[in-house]
Design a protein around this motif. Structure first.
Motif, PDB file in Angstrom:
ATOM      1  N   GLN A   1       0.827  -1.200   0.000  1.00  0.00           N
ATOM      2  CA  GLN A   1       0.000   0.000   0.000  1.00  0.00           C
ATOM      3  C   GLN A   1       0.864   1.254   0.000  1.00  0.00           C
ATOM      4  O   GLN A   1       1.841   1.324   0.745  1.00  0.00           O
ATOM      5  CB  GLN A   1      -0.842   0.048   1.268  1.00  0.00           C
ATOM      6  CG  GLN A   1      -1.850  -1.045   1.374  1.00  0.00           C
ATOM      7  CD  GLN A   1      -2.859  -0.722   2.454  1.00  0.00           C
ATOM      8  OE1 GLN A   1      -3.615   0.245   2.352  1.00  0.00           O
ATOM      9  NE2 GLN A   1      -2.853  -1.512   3.495  1.00  0.00           N
TER      10      GLN A   1
ATOM     11  N   ASN B   1       8.622  -3.542   5.717  1.00  0.00           N
ATOM     12  CA  ASN B   1       8.302  -3.734   4.299  1.00  0.00           C
ATOM     13  C   ASN B   1       9.551  -4.137   3.522  1.00  0.00           C
ATOM     14  O   ASN B   1       9.505  -4.998   2.639  1.00  0.00           O
ATOM     15  CB  ASN B   1       7.788  -2.437   3.649  1.00  0.00           C
ATOM     16  CG  ASN B   1       6.548  -1.868   4.307  1.00  0.00           C
ATOM     17  OD1 ASN B   1       6.472  -0.667   4.551  1.00  0.00           O
ATOM     18  ND2 ASN B   1       5.582  -2.709   4.606  1.00  0.00           N
TER      19      ASN B   1
ATOM     20  N   TYR C   1     -11.780  -5.124   1.680  1.00  0.00           N
ATOM     21  CA  TYR C   1     -10.353  -5.029   1.351  1.00  0.00           C
ATOM     22  C   TYR C   1      -9.739  -6.388   0.975  1.00  0.00           C
ATOM     23  O   TYR C   1      -9.069  -6.506  -0.059  1.00  0.00           O
ATOM     24  CB  TYR C   1      -9.662  -4.402   2.564  1.00  0.00           C
ATOM     25  CG  TYR C   1      -8.174  -4.285   2.543  1.00  0.00           C
ATOM     26  CD1 TYR C   1      -7.553  -3.035   2.537  1.00  0.00           C
ATOM     27  CD2 TYR C   1      -7.344  -5.409   2.582  1.00  0.00           C
ATOM     28  CE1 TYR C   1      -6.180  -2.916   2.545  1.00  0.00           C
ATOM     29  CE2 TYR C   1      -5.977  -5.295   2.588  1.00  0.00           C
ATOM     30  CZ  TYR C   1      -5.398  -4.054   2.576  1.00  0.00           C
ATOM     31  OH  TYR C   1      -4.036  -3.947   2.576  1.00  0.00           O
TER      32      TYR C   1
ATOM     33  N   ASP D   1      -6.562  -9.159  -6.918  1.00  0.00           N
ATOM     34  CA  ASP D   1      -5.192  -8.841  -7.368  1.00  0.00           C
ATOM     35  C   ASP D   1      -4.459 -10.128  -7.729  1.00  0.00           C
ATOM     36  O   ASP D   1      -3.866 -10.269  -8.794  1.00  0.00           O
ATOM     37  CB  ASP D   1      -4.365  -8.180  -6.242  1.00  0.00           C
ATOM     38  CG  ASP D   1      -4.922  -6.860  -5.756  1.00  0.00           C
ATOM     39  OD1 ASP D   1      -5.750  -6.264  -6.457  1.00  0.00           O
ATOM     40  OD2 ASP D   1      -4.514  -6.435  -4.646  1.00  0.00           O
TER      41      ASP D   1
ATOM     42  N   GLY E   1       4.649 -10.841   4.353  1.00  0.00           N
ATOM     43  CA  GLY E   1       4.937 -10.964   5.779  1.00  0.00           C
ATOM     44  C   GLY E   1       3.791 -11.720   6.451  1.00  0.00           C
ATOM     45  O   GLY E   1       2.722 -11.904   5.872  1.00  0.00           O
TER      46      GLY E   1
ATOM     47  N   ASP F   1       1.627 -10.980   8.593  1.00  0.00           N
ATOM     48  CA  ASP F   1       0.339 -10.311   8.795  1.00  0.00           C
ATOM     49  C   ASP F   1      -0.624 -10.473   7.605  1.00  0.00           C
ATOM     50  O   ASP F   1      -1.811 -10.224   7.744  1.00  0.00           O
ATOM     51  CB  ASP F   1       0.553  -8.821   9.101  1.00  0.00           C
ATOM     52  CG  ASP F   1       1.284  -8.089   7.981  1.00  0.00           C
ATOM     53  OD1 ASP F   1       1.994  -8.742   7.198  1.00  0.00           O
ATOM     54  OD2 ASP F   1       1.136  -6.859   7.883  1.00  0.00           O
ATOM     55  N   GLN F   2      -0.118 -10.874   6.449  1.00  0.00           N
ATOM     56  CA  GLN F   2      -0.974 -11.006   5.267  1.00  0.00           C
ATOM     57  C   GLN F   2      -1.397 -12.454   5.000  1.00  0.00           C
ATOM     58  O   GLN F   2      -2.109 -12.735   4.036  1.00  0.00           O
ATOM     59  CB  GLN F   2      -0.266 -10.448   4.028  1.00  0.00           C
ATOM     60  CG  GLN F   2       0.015  -8.965   4.103  1.00  0.00           C
ATOM     61  CD  GLN F   2      -1.261  -8.153   4.278  1.00  0.00           C
ATOM     62  OE1 GLN F   2      -2.282  -8.418   3.651  1.00  0.00           O
ATOM     63  NE2 GLN F   2      -1.209  -7.170   5.165  1.00  0.00           N
TER      64      GLN F   2
ATOM     65  N   ALA G   1       9.562 -12.751   9.029  1.00  0.00           N
ATOM     66  CA  ALA G   1       8.128 -12.590   8.780  1.00  0.00           C
ATOM     67  C   ALA G   1       7.542 -11.405   9.537  1.00  0.00           C
ATOM     68  O   ALA G   1       6.550 -10.822   9.143  1.00  0.00           O
ATOM     69  CB  ALA G   1       7.393 -13.861   9.175  1.00  0.00           C
TER      70      ALA G   1
ATOM     71  N   ILE H   1       8.947  -7.921  11.594  1.00  0.00           N
ATOM     72  CA  ILE H   1       9.907  -6.996  12.174  1.00  0.00           C
ATOM     73  C   ILE H   1       9.119  -6.135  13.155  1.00  0.00           C
ATOM     74  O   ILE H   1       8.006  -5.707  12.850  1.00  0.00           O
ATOM     75  CB  ILE H   1      10.555  -6.112  11.069  1.00  0.00           C
ATOM     76  CG1 ILE H   1      11.276  -6.989  10.032  1.00  0.00           C
ATOM     77  CG2 ILE H   1      11.501  -5.076  11.676  1.00  0.00           C
ATOM     78  CD1 ILE H   1      12.444  -7.807  10.562  1.00  0.00           C
TER      79      ILE H   1
ATOM     80  N   MET I   1       6.334  -3.552  13.411  1.00  0.00           N
ATOM     81  CA  MET I   1       6.653  -2.235  12.860  1.00  0.00           C
ATOM     82  C   MET I   1       5.621  -1.942  11.780  1.00  0.00           C
ATOM     83  O   MET I   1       5.319  -2.803  10.966  1.00  0.00           O
ATOM     84  CB  MET I   1       8.067  -2.224  12.284  1.00  0.00           C
ATOM     85  CG  MET I   1       8.552  -0.830  11.915  1.00  0.00           C
ATOM     86  SD  MET I   1      10.234  -0.784  11.263  1.00  0.00           S
ATOM     87  CE  MET I   1      11.218  -1.047  12.728  1.00  0.00           C
TER      88      MET I   1
HETATM   89  P1  TYM Z   1       1.344  -3.652   3.432  1.00  0.00           P
HETATM   90  O1  TYM Z   1       1.389  -2.482   2.509  1.00  0.00           O
HETATM   91  O2  TYM Z   1       0.801  -3.445   4.792  1.00  0.00           O
HETATM   92  O3  TYM Z   1       2.768  -4.284   3.575  1.00  0.00           O
HETATM   93  C1  TYM Z   1       3.544  -4.663   2.459  1.00  0.00           C
HETATM   94  C2  TYM Z   1       4.353  -5.920   2.750  1.00  0.00           C
HETATM   95  O4  TYM Z   1       5.225  -5.700   3.855  1.00  0.00           O
HETATM   96  C3  TYM Z   1       5.025  -6.710   4.832  1.00  0.00           C
HETATM   97  N1  TYM Z   1       5.230  -6.127   6.170  1.00  0.00           N
HETATM   98  C4  TYM Z   1       6.040  -6.630   7.099  1.00  0.00           C
HETATM   99  N2  TYM Z   1       6.846  -7.716   7.097  1.00  0.00           N
HETATM  100  C5  TYM Z   1       7.561  -7.954   8.213  1.00  0.00           C
HETATM  101  N3  TYM Z   1       7.506  -7.159   9.316  1.00  0.00           N
HETATM  102  C6  TYM Z   1       6.717  -6.072   9.360  1.00  0.00           C
HETATM  103  N4  TYM Z   1       6.684  -5.299  10.456  1.00  0.00           N
HETATM  104  C7  TYM Z   1       5.928  -5.768   8.214  1.00  0.00           C
HETATM  105  N5  TYM Z   1       5.070  -4.770   7.914  1.00  0.00           N
HETATM  106  C8  TYM Z   1       4.646  -5.007   6.663  1.00  0.00           C
HETATM  107  C9  TYM Z   1       3.585  -7.155   4.625  1.00  0.00           C
HETATM  108  O5  TYM Z   1       3.352  -8.444   5.144  1.00  0.00           O
HETATM  109  C10 TYM Z   1       3.477  -7.118   3.127  1.00  0.00           C
HETATM  110  O6  TYM Z   1       4.020  -8.287   2.549  1.00  0.00           O
HETATM  111  N6  TYM Z   1      -2.713  -6.106   1.867  1.00  0.00           N
HETATM  112  C11 TYM Z   1      -1.314  -5.885   1.609  1.00  0.00           C
HETATM  113  C12 TYM Z   1      -1.034  -5.349   0.224  1.00  0.00           C
HETATM  114  C13 TYM Z   1      -1.588  -6.165  -0.890  1.00  0.00           C
HETATM  115  C14 TYM Z   1      -1.069  -7.395  -1.376  1.00  0.00           C
HETATM  116  C15 TYM Z   1      -1.903  -7.748  -2.484  1.00  0.00           C
HETATM  117  C16 TYM Z   1      -0.013  -8.212  -0.997  1.00  0.00           C
HETATM  118  C17 TYM Z   1      -2.666  -5.851  -1.679  1.00  0.00           C
HETATM  119  N7  TYM Z   1      -2.843  -6.801  -2.616  1.00  0.00           N
HETATM  120  C18 TYM Z   1      -1.676  -8.940  -3.191  1.00  0.00           C
HETATM  121  C19 TYM Z   1       0.210  -9.402  -1.719  1.00  0.00           C
HETATM  122  C20 TYM Z   1      -0.616  -9.750  -2.787  1.00  0.00           C
HETATM  123  C21 TYM Z   1      -0.784  -4.867   2.608  1.00  0.00           C
HETATM  124  O7  TYM Z   1      -1.520  -4.078   3.152  1.00  0.00           O
HETATM  125  O8  TYM Z   1       0.561  -4.847   2.725  1.00  0.00           O
END
Ligand code: TYM
Length: 332
Positions: free
Chosen positions: A9, A19, A128, A135, A147, A149-150, A184, A186, A196
């Protein structure tokens, strides 16, 4: 080549270290062996309070950071989600297959809706994950590197793909989430049991990819640790130090025990100084490249447009098949 899909995002001016370490580093390696699609999911970002001019700017900045981090737009298809209308179109179809209860169980929705309250929570935030499924499914995706969280969203995507295929005939590949175990999650430097996040309550615990190197170093020096004084990985009892070790290892490609050995008998000050050097050396060049790319927005827009055409070709094929299968009258 097998297909890969992932996205981020454009929800802040800069990406954060989670990220970069949890996603971008993997993307960069995987683009060599996969036919990779990476999107800047601007439609998803609209589920948070936003300002139109800022959204446009954040979208460009996010794309620039992908490229600066090593995603090559001639090798991978790097584009902006809203440039390919099939995403919103397939999301509608999938929403008719998604249970209300099923969507209600998404933990990210539960967290965010609690934060935004009854009036701030939109139907867009609720659907969402369905847009995220669209996608992924439009591109006949084999793997989705994300990561931790997804993961639940990718599981929902799998369920929807299987449901559609069973009900209407096979239109979708069923994708597999790929989560790099050690990175996975941070954690926030000030609150090392919370992930984070770009939307953290305070800035002090978030390392920004585009931050000034001095500010980055300062945040690392001030990171929360513990009173034991030994550089040792112990997630349970030493979450702060463990998080710093994970970041150190991810950015240097070294093993955690080797780093523990290097800092054995030395204090946290030394360790943090070492880590600050590692992070600044890694982020510095990425930051420079991103800022260079942003100096020429017209060129960046041109690259994104060309990549969007490539993406649309694949996406339209899947969408056409889906429209046929569900019984929509063919446009002639
Ligand atoms: P988003 O924008 O929150 O984060 C992008 C990617 O970064 C990873 N991530 C982390 N990994 C480790 N530690 C952390 N603290 C951390 N914060 C974020 C997330 O897991 C992600 O891989 N819904 C998704 C975006 C999305 C998407 C998709 C992803 C939309 N369509 C299709 C994959 C496939 C999101 O909000 O990611």
């Amino acid at each position: 080549k097998p297909r890969l899909y992932s996205g981020m995002q454009p929800s802040a001016d800069s990406l954060q270290a989670g990220n970069y370490i949890g996603a971008l580093l993997q993307w960069r390696d995987l683009q060599e062996t996969y036919d990779a699609f990476f999107s800047v999911v601007d439609l998803h970002a609209m589920t948070q309070p936003n300002n139109p001019a800022e959204l446009r700017e954040k979208t460009r900045r996010t794309a620039a950071q992908y490229i600066a981090a090593g995603i090559e737009p001639s090798k991978s298809t790097l584009y902006v989600q809203s440039h390919v209308p099939a995403h919103a179109e397939l999301a509608w179809i999938l929403s008719t297959l998604t249970g209300f209860g099923e969507a209600s169980r998404m933990t990210q929705f539960k967290d965010k809706s609690q934060r935004y309250g009854q009036d701030g929570t939109t139907v867009g935030l609720f659907t969402y994950p369905v847009l995220m499924a669209a996608d992924i499914l439009l591109y006949q995706t084999d793997i989705v590197p994300v990561g931790e969280d997804q993961k639940q969203h990718v599981e929902l995507t799998r369920d929807l793909a299987e449901r559609f295929n069973a009900r209407y005939g096979k239109a979708f590949e069923v994708p597999v989430p790929v989560i790099q175990k050690d990175t996975a999650r941070i954690y926030d430097l000030q609150n090392p049991t919370a992930k984070m996040s770009k939307s953290a309550a305070t800035d002090a615990g978030v390392l920004w990819l585009l931050d000034d190197p001095k500010a980055t170093a300062k945040k690392i020096m001030r990171a929360v640790t513990d009173s034991e004084g030994s550089v040792r990985y112990d997630r349970e009892n030493k979450p702060g130090v463990s998080n710093l070790l994970v970041i150190y290892a991810a950015l240097t490609g070294r093993q955690i025990p080797a780093i523990e050995d290097e800092y054995a008998g030395r204090g946290y000050g030394d360790f943090k100084k070492g880590l600050a050097d590692v992070v600044v050396n890694e982020f510095g060049p990425v930051r420079e490249r991103a800022l260079d790319l942003l100096d020429d927005p017209a060129e960046l827009d041109r690259v994104l447009a060309a990549n969007a055409r490539r993406a649309a070709e694949v996406a339209e094929r899947t969408l056409g098949d889906v429209y046929d299968k569900v019984g929509l009258l063919r446009r002639v």
